[in-house]
Scaffold this motif. Structure first.
Motif, PDB file in Angstrom:
ATOM      1  N   TYR A  36      22.396  54.357  22.836  1.00 24.70           N
ATOM      2  CA  TYR A  36      22.855  53.193  23.597  1.00 24.70           C
ATOM      3  C   TYR A  36      24.381  53.088  23.580  1.00 24.70           C
ATOM      4  O   TYR A  36      25.062  53.765  22.791  1.00 24.70           O
ATOM      5  N   TYR A  38      26.857  51.001  22.611  1.00 24.35           N
ATOM      6  CA  TYR A  38      27.650  50.721  21.418  1.00 24.35           C
ATOM      7  C   TYR A  38      27.684  51.936  20.494  1.00 24.35           C
ATOM      8  O   TYR A  38      28.718  52.299  19.929  1.00 24.35           O
ATOM      9  N   ILE A  41      29.979  54.648  21.767  1.00 24.38           N
ATOM     10  CA  ILE A  41      31.384  54.354  21.454  1.00 24.38           C
ATOM     11  C   ILE A  41      31.693  54.722  19.995  1.00 24.38           C
ATOM     12  O   ILE A  41      32.728  55.326  19.687  1.00 24.38           O
ATOM     13  N   TYR A  60      31.961  51.591  29.455  1.00 26.42           N
ATOM     14  CA  TYR A  60      30.813  51.164  30.267  1.00 26.42           C
ATOM     15  C   TYR A  60      30.933  51.522  31.760  1.00 26.42           C
ATOM     16  O   TYR A  60      29.956  51.986  32.361  1.00 26.42           O
ATOM     17  N   SER A  79      15.929  46.050  20.658  1.00 28.17           N
ATOM     18  CA  SER A  79      17.157  46.040  19.866  1.00 28.17           C
ATOM     19  C   SER A  79      17.019  45.010  18.750  1.00 28.17           C
ATOM     20  O   SER A  79      16.426  43.949  18.972  1.00 28.17           O
ATOM     21  N   PRO A  80      17.580  45.297  17.596  1.00 26.49           N
ATOM     22  CA  PRO A  80      17.495  44.311  16.493  1.00 26.49           C
ATOM     23  C   PRO A  80      18.280  43.031  16.783  1.00 26.49           C
ATOM     24  O   PRO A  80      18.063  42.004  16.155  1.00 26.49           O
ATOM     25  N   THR A  81      19.176  43.104  17.749  1.00 29.44           N
ATOM     26  CA  THR A  81      19.967  41.911  18.065  1.00 29.44           C
ATOM     27  C   THR A  81      19.196  40.938  18.963  1.00 29.44           C
ATOM     28  O   THR A  81      19.655  39.846  19.242  1.00 29.44           O
ATOM     29  N   PRO A  84      17.534  43.167  24.971  1.00 28.38           N
ATOM     30  CA  PRO A  84      17.171  44.594  25.096  1.00 28.38           C
ATOM     31  C   PRO A  84      18.411  45.477  25.261  1.00 28.38           C
ATOM     32  O   PRO A  84      19.397  45.060  25.860  1.00 28.38           O
ATOM     33  N   ARG A  85      18.304  46.657  24.695  1.00 26.95           N
ATOM     34  CA  ARG A  85      19.415  47.605  24.790  1.00 26.95           C
ATOM     35  C   ARG A  85      19.151  48.583  25.919  1.00 26.95           C
ATOM     36  O   ARG A  85      18.002  48.942  26.185  1.00 26.95           O
TER      37      ARG A  85
ATOM     38  N   HIS B  36      27.028  44.345  24.720  1.00 29.30           N
ATOM     39  CA  HIS B  36      27.870  45.109  23.800  1.00 29.30           C
ATOM     40  C   HIS B  36      28.513  44.171  22.771  1.00 29.30           C
ATOM     41  O   HIS B  36      28.508  44.456  21.564  1.00 29.30           O
ATOM     42  N   HIS B  42      26.571  41.229  15.926  1.00 24.78           N
ATOM     43  CA  HIS B  42      25.419  41.397  15.041  1.00 24.78           C
ATOM     44  C   HIS B  42      25.855  42.046  13.729  1.00 24.78           C
ATOM     45  O   HIS B  42      25.423  41.674  12.660  1.00 24.78           O
TER      46      HIS B  42
END
Lengths: 122, 281
Positions: A36, A38, A41, A60, A79-81, A84-85, B36, B42
């Protein structure tokens, strides 16, 4: 001097953009699992030891471009956040683009070395 | 939307910079950026509650991401490349479509022209009556299968004595006589409806005088009274028969040129009603 600074910024921006696009394709191609934004990067930073200075936000638009060229495919995953990723995988066209880009890079590097070998940058 | 006011402000700034963009695309870009930033939060938020997130952390995250103007500009630049590429592909696709259509038109034209020419050839080939032979596609001596292959099932078939008669008069204006034993064509008869002629132009509907002139004229002529006789064996070499009924009125004419393998039937007015081709003798 302002013009020189602007020129340098422009040059860096253009070179980085191409280089980062190539690096992204390389990272996705070598990733054993879908990856994904992040994470990409982070991998770019890791691969360049943080020496390649770039704003994360500039990655992006490149990802969008590469996807529009059908060099990558994406899908939304968990996604854990919570949100959705978007996960990316490389396509066959993307692999061909990476190979072709690396060839161009190699040729460019050799050509530039020949042209500028007599010049020393202090 | 993001729970941090600084982030929300930042996203609004980017949105402003992208104001000339399609609203769906703009929304998708803002979501992408927000995802992002959420991701980054997070990692720093996990150990601490929201209220304790330091302003420096937020600032650092936004600095790392880039100035709204720069990010918006990069999106525009990449999307412009994408649009140009799309436009090129579109143009290229349009060119391919035009080319394919042009080729299609050419192919269709060639096929139609081919069919037309073939049709013409066929018509010319099949419309010329050759004395003693028939047509180029089917001739005296050809067998039954050739007739069936060429014209299909006949409208009528009569097996009588030593003869097979195949009738294609309604569709083709032709009928055939075949020898029953050998199943070979002995006569081809051209009737009203047949669209063709001899090389000299004689066709169904031609007049007796014209046929005589073009054939060199009758060497002999004879009159047959149907009330007395049906005997047409009064000669074969350019003989003209006048057939009359019991009252002496002309019923029809028959002109035979056996050396050339052709004979003509005419009605009482002298107009040709049938041309028969056979083996010359």
């Amino acid at each position: 001097m302002k013009n020189v600074e602007k020129f340098k910024n422009k040059l860096e921006r253009e070179m980085k953009s191409g280089f980062i696009a190539l690096l992204i394709l390389h990272i996705i191609s070598n990733s054993k699992e879908p990856i994904y934004g992040y994470k990409i990067i982070q991998e770019v930073n890791q691969a360049t030891d943080g020496k390649l200075k770039f704003h994360e936000g500039t990655v992006y638009p490149i990802l969008r471009y590469l996807q529009a060229q059908h060099f990558m495919k994406s899908y939304l995953g968990e996604s854990p956040t919570g949100a959705p990723r978007k996960y990316y995988t490389i396509t066959e066209q993307g692999k061909a683009a990476l190979f072709s880009g690396l060839e161009s890079w190699q040729n460019l590097r050799e050509t530039l070395s020949k042209v500028f070998e007599s010049l020393e940058v202090s | 939307m993001n729970k941090h006011p600084e982030i929300r402000h930042y996203l609004r700034e980017i949105e402003k910079e992208l104001s000339d963009m399609d609203s769906d695309l703009k929304k998708s870009i803002i979501n992408e950026i927000n995802e992002h930033l959420e991701e980054k939060f997070h990692f720093i938020e996990s150990p601490v509650p929201d209220s304790e997130v330091k302003a420096e952390d937020v600032k650092k995250i936004l600095e790392d991401f880039g100035e709204p103007k720069e990010i918006a500009s990069e999106y525009k630049r990449q999307l412009l490349d994408e649009k140009e590429s799309f436009d090129k592909r579109k143009k290229s696709s349009a060119k391919v479509i035009i080319l394919v259509l042009a080729l299609l038109v050419i192919v269709v034209f060639v096929i139609i022209a081919g069919l037309f020419l073939l049709g013409e050839d066929k018509e010319e080939a099949d419309s010329t009556i050759y004395e003693g032979l028939g047509l180029s596609s089917i001739q005296i001596g050809d067998d039954l299968n050739k007739v069936l292959d060429t014209y299909g099932n006949p409208e009528d078939r009569v097996d009588s004595g030593n003869t097979i008669w195949l009738d294609y008069r309604e569709k083709e204006g032709i009928d055939f006589l075949l020898n029953k034993q050998s199943e070979e064509i002995t006569e081809i008869r051209f009737n009203p409806g047949f669209k063709g002629s001899l090389k000299n132009g004689i066709t169904i509907g031609s007049m007796l005088d014209e046929v005589q002139n073009l054939s060199g004229g009758a060497l002999n002529s004879t009159r047959i009274n149907l009330s007395e006789s049906h005997d047409y064996t009064h000669g074969w070499d350019r003989v003209l028969y006048e057939i009359v009924d019991g009252t002496g009125d002309t019923v029809s004419y028959k002109f035979i040129d056996a050396k050339k393998g052709i004979l003509f039937w005419f009605d009482s007015s002298g107009m040709s009603t049938q041309i028969v081709v056979f083996t010359p003798f």
